[in-house]
Write a protein that holds these residues in place. Structure first.
Motif, mmCIF file in Angstrom:
data_model
loop_
_atom_site.group_PDB
_atom_site.id
_atom_site.type_symbol
_atom_site.label_atom_id
_atom_site.label_comp_id
_atom_site.label_asym_id
_atom_site.label_seq_id
_atom_site.Cartn_x
_atom_site.Cartn_y
_atom_site.Cartn_z
ATOM 1 N N ASP A 107 -9.821 -3.255 3.942
ATOM 2 C CA ASP A 107 -9.045 -2.377 3.062
ATOM 3 C C ASP A 107 -9.915 -1.656 2.036
ATOM 4 O O ASP A 107 -9.385 -1.016 1.119
ATOM 5 N N THR A 124 0.961 4.122 -3.026
ATOM 6 C CA THR A 124 0.799 5.561 -2.776
ATOM 7 C C THR A 124 2.011 6.342 -3.280
ATOM 8 O O THR A 124 1.871 7.371 -3.946
ATOM 9 N N LYS A 142 0.833 -1.213 0.000
ATOM 10 C CA LYS A 142 0.000 0.000 0.000
ATOM 11 C C LYS A 142 0.862 1.257 0.000
ATOM 12 O O LYS A 142 0.557 2.230 -0.701
ATOM 13 N N GLU A 143 1.931 1.232 0.800
ATOM 14 C CA GLU A 143 2.843 2.373 0.811
ATOM 15 C C GLU A 143 3.485 2.558 -0.563
ATOM 16 O O GLU A 143 3.648 3.687 -1.043
ATOM 17 N N ARG A 148 -8.991 1.756 0.729
ATOM 18 C CA ARG A 148 -8.994 2.641 1.895
ATOM 19 C C ARG A 148 -7.724 3.496 1.956
ATOM 20 O O ARG A 148 -7.772 4.650 2.381
ATOM 21 N N LYS A 149 -6.627 2.925 1.509
ATOM 22 C CA LYS A 149 -5.381 3.680 1.497
ATOM 23 C C LYS A 149 -5.003 3.916 0.043
ATOM 24 O O LYS A 149 -4.652 2.980 -0.683
#
Length: 301
Positions: A154, A72, A68-69, A274-275
């Motif tokens: 998520d 992004t 997820k990081e 969500r992220k």
């Protein structure tokens, strides 16, 4: 930093495809170059990111926690690259929609969206609700549009519009004269329905819960048009969203049937990771769809 943007992109592509060869093809790289970059990334940090089973690579716990990081960060870098090239926000958008929404509603908003983003590429993928949710969670689409609530830690759901399923038959069907169906009629009818994983079928099964063991499900189809054709041919009665059948009711080819004390109402949702990186095109698309709904574009006539 001990990683490059290229390595980050390869890591994310392999995570999506679970295969180095397909990831390399997606990135226009050779398989050996992709494998070497991924191996270097892991060696630089002294860790493995995937479980390897033959040609299949599945994210391990470390890879899952970092994905997820990475998504992004990679999205930020892509946006920054666009700014540097002075292209600005072109509005490119990947939309994943369930069959009913994709085939009957999304097309209504495209003209207004393209008027705002005239140079945008809008890629529409249609499938059933579980498949669209999977694509959202796998970052294969920017926004999902689904026909029922789905719980996942998520996944972020944004309520959109109200809908209702309508039971219907051919104009020549014996039940067309009856108008309202009781439990005896429901059990005796031959039903032509959507597949079990679809949003429409989920609502139908919930509304008919105590009668399901006795209902004769004669045929199941993935596509709404196939159901309408089968019903119009007299094979049985169907149950679909009002947005799918309202024109057929006006034309007289299909006839709506009422059910006693059966709640067929449901809600459509926007589905997002969500992220995620905030994307103005996604925000505009959601606002456009909601404004059109508020103005009454999607109400059954």
């Amino acid at each position: 930093m001990n990683f490059t943007l290229r390595q980050l992109g390869i890591f994310l592509a392999v995570a999506r495809h679970e295969n180095v060869s397909r990831a390399a093809q997606d990135l226009n790289l050779s398989q050996s170059a992709a494998s070497a970059a991924l191996q270097t990334l892991e060696q630089n940090y002294g860790m493995t990111l995937f479980e390897r089973q033959g040609n299949k690579l599945t994210l391990n716990s470390v890879g899952h926690s970092l994905r997820k990081e990475a998504e992004t960060l990679y999205a930020h870098c892509q946006q920054f690259d666009q700014v540097l090239q002075q292209h600005g926000d072109l509005g490119h958008l990947k939309v994943g929609a369930s069959f009913t929404i994709g085939n009957y509603l999304v097309v209504r908003y495209l003209a207004d969206y393209l008027a705002h983003y005239p140079d945008a590429d809008v890629d529409l993928t249609t499938s059933n609700t579980p498949d669209i949710v999977a694509k959202v969670l796998n970052y294969e689409v920017d926004v999902g549009m689904i026909e029922r609530e789905v719980q996942h830690r998520d996944l972020e759901l944004i309520p959109w519009m109200e809908d209702e399923l309508i039971v219907f038959c051919a104009a020549s069907h014996p039940l067309a004269r009856k108008g309202t169906l009781g439990n005896k009629d429901i059990r005796a009818a031959r039903w032509i329905l959507r597949e079990p994983n679809s949003g429409a079928r989920h609502t139908f099964d919930h509304a008919m819960a105590e009668l399901l063991p006795d209902i004769n499900i004669y045929r199941e189809f993935h596509h709404n048009e196939a159901i309408k054709s089968a019903v119009e041919s007299g094979l049985g009665i169907g149950c679909l969203s009002q947005v799918v059948v309202q024109n057929d009711f006006r034309n007289g080819t299909l006839v709506p049937l009422k059910l006693s004390r059966r709640d067929m109402r449901r809600r459509f949702y926007f589905a997002l990771p969500r992220k995620r990186y905030q994307k103005s095109a996604v925000d505009y698309w959601i606002d456009l769809c909601r404004q059109s709904t508020d103005s009454g574009d999607n109400r059954s006539e």
